[in-house]
Design a protein around this motif. Structure first.
Motif, PDB file in Angstrom:
ATOM      1  N   PHE A   7      42.152  91.734  44.761  1.00 16.76           N
ATOM      2  CA  PHE A   7      42.353  92.095  43.366  1.00 16.76           C
ATOM      3  C   PHE A   7      43.824  92.002  43.017  1.00 16.76           C
ATOM      4  O   PHE A   7      44.692  92.296  43.839  1.00 16.76           O
ATOM      5  CB  PHE A   7      41.830  93.510  43.105  1.00 16.76           C
ATOM      6  N   CYS A   8      44.099  91.574  41.807  1.00 16.16           N
ATOM      7  CA  CYS A   8      45.465  91.419  41.317  1.00 16.16           C
ATOM      8  C   CYS A   8      45.652  92.391  40.162  1.00 16.16           C
ATOM      9  O   CYS A   8      45.279  92.091  39.028  1.00 16.16           O
ATOM     10  CB  CYS A   8      45.671  89.968  40.872  1.00 16.16           C
ATOM     11  N   SER A   9      46.191  93.549  40.474  1.00 17.09           N
ATOM     12  CA  SER A   9      46.349  94.551  39.424  1.00 17.09           C
ATOM     13  C   SER A   9      47.340  94.028  38.386  1.00 17.09           C
ATOM     14  O   SER A   9      48.368  93.482  38.705  1.00 17.09           O
ATOM     15  CB  SER A   9      46.785  95.866  40.048  1.00 17.09           C
ATOM     16  N   GLY A  40      46.769  91.532  36.528  1.00 16.04           N
ATOM     17  CA  GLY A  40      46.407  90.148  36.249  1.00 16.04           C
ATOM     18  C   GLY A  40      47.416  89.137  36.759  1.00 16.04           C
ATOM     19  O   GLY A  40      48.508  89.473  37.202  1.00 16.04           O
ATOM     20  N   SER A  65      38.036  86.279  36.081  1.00 14.15           N
ATOM     21  CA  SER A  65      38.497  87.216  35.056  1.00 14.15           C
ATOM     22  C   SER A  65      37.757  88.535  35.217  1.00 14.15           C
ATOM     23  O   SER A  65      36.765  88.628  35.942  1.00 14.15           O
ATOM     24  CB  SER A  65      38.236  86.638  33.658  1.00 14.15           C
ATOM     25  N   GLU A  66      38.218  89.538  34.468  1.00  9.75           N
ATOM     26  CA  GLU A  66      37.553  90.840  34.491  1.00  9.75           C
ATOM     27  C   GLU A  66      36.103  90.740  34.048  1.00  9.75           C
ATOM     28  O   GLU A  66      35.254  91.488  34.494  1.00  9.75           O
ATOM     29  CB  GLU A  66      38.306  91.823  33.593  1.00  9.75           C
ATOM     30  N   SER A 114      44.248  87.984  32.198  1.00  9.54           N
ATOM     31  CA  SER A 114      42.826  88.313  32.276  1.00  9.54           C
ATOM     32  C   SER A 114      42.239  87.941  33.637  1.00  9.54           C
ATOM     33  O   SER A 114      41.128  88.342  33.960  1.00  9.54           O
ATOM     34  CB  SER A 114      42.048  87.632  31.154  1.00  9.54           C
ATOM     35  N   THR A 123      41.978  88.608  37.271  1.00 11.62           N
ATOM     36  CA  THR A 123      42.312  89.805  38.058  1.00 11.62           C
ATOM     37  C   THR A 123      41.728  89.821  39.466  1.00 11.62           C
ATOM     38  O   THR A 123      41.941  90.771  40.214  1.00 11.62           O
ATOM     39  CB  THR A 123      41.820  91.071  37.330  1.00 11.62           C
ATOM     40  N   LYS A 124      40.988  88.767  39.841  1.00  9.07           N
ATOM     41  CA  LYS A 124      40.304  88.797  41.145  1.00  9.07           C
ATOM     42  C   LYS A 124      40.286  87.412  41.761  1.00  9.07           C
ATOM     43  O   LYS A 124      40.166  86.419  41.063  1.00  9.07           O
ATOM     44  CB  LYS A 124      38.872  89.310  40.943  1.00  9.07           C
TER      45      LYS A 124
END
Length: 123
Positions: free
Chosen positions: A8-10, A12, A38-39, A115, A117-118
């Protein structure tokens, strides 16, 4: 046995961010994949090398549909050999390096980058 990963990329994705994946292909698997999501679950960047025909496949999944595939015939990977893949993002493109050599760039289809984030994948 395939290995799945997730990160996960807090906050974004931002320009200058990169991901390095090191691995070794399994002789039983023809392909693996790396996805930036994206989220909302859309796939901003889908990367899938296909050993059977020596191609690198790139695409995005937005609005419940796959976009047009981008296919590269540069294929510096070999079955059962270790590899290092770096995916670097600037404000316009994902840049893909294999064994430190640039092999492709893929224009961002999903914006804003924040946007995204993963990252997940299956090797």
């Amino acid at each position: 046995m395939p290995v799945q990963f997730e990160a996960f990329c807090s906050g974004g994705l931002v320009p200058g961010w990169s991901l390095i994946v090191q691995g070794q292909s399994n002789s039983k698997d023809d392909e693996f994949e790396i996805n930036f999501l994206s989220e909302s679950g859309e796939i901003a960047f889908h990367f899938k090398p296909r050993f059977s025909n020596g191609t690198l496949i790139f695409n995005s999944f937005q609005g419940s549909r796959w976009g047009e595939e981008e296919v590269y015939n540069v294929f510096p990977l070999e079955l059962k050999e270790p590899f290092e893949i770096e995916i670097f993002s600037d404000s316009e493109y994902f840049h893909v390096f294999i064994q430190e050599n640039k092999v492709a760039q893929y224009e961002h289809r999903l914006k804003p980058l924040a946007s995204i984030t993963k990252v997940d994948g299956r090797l």
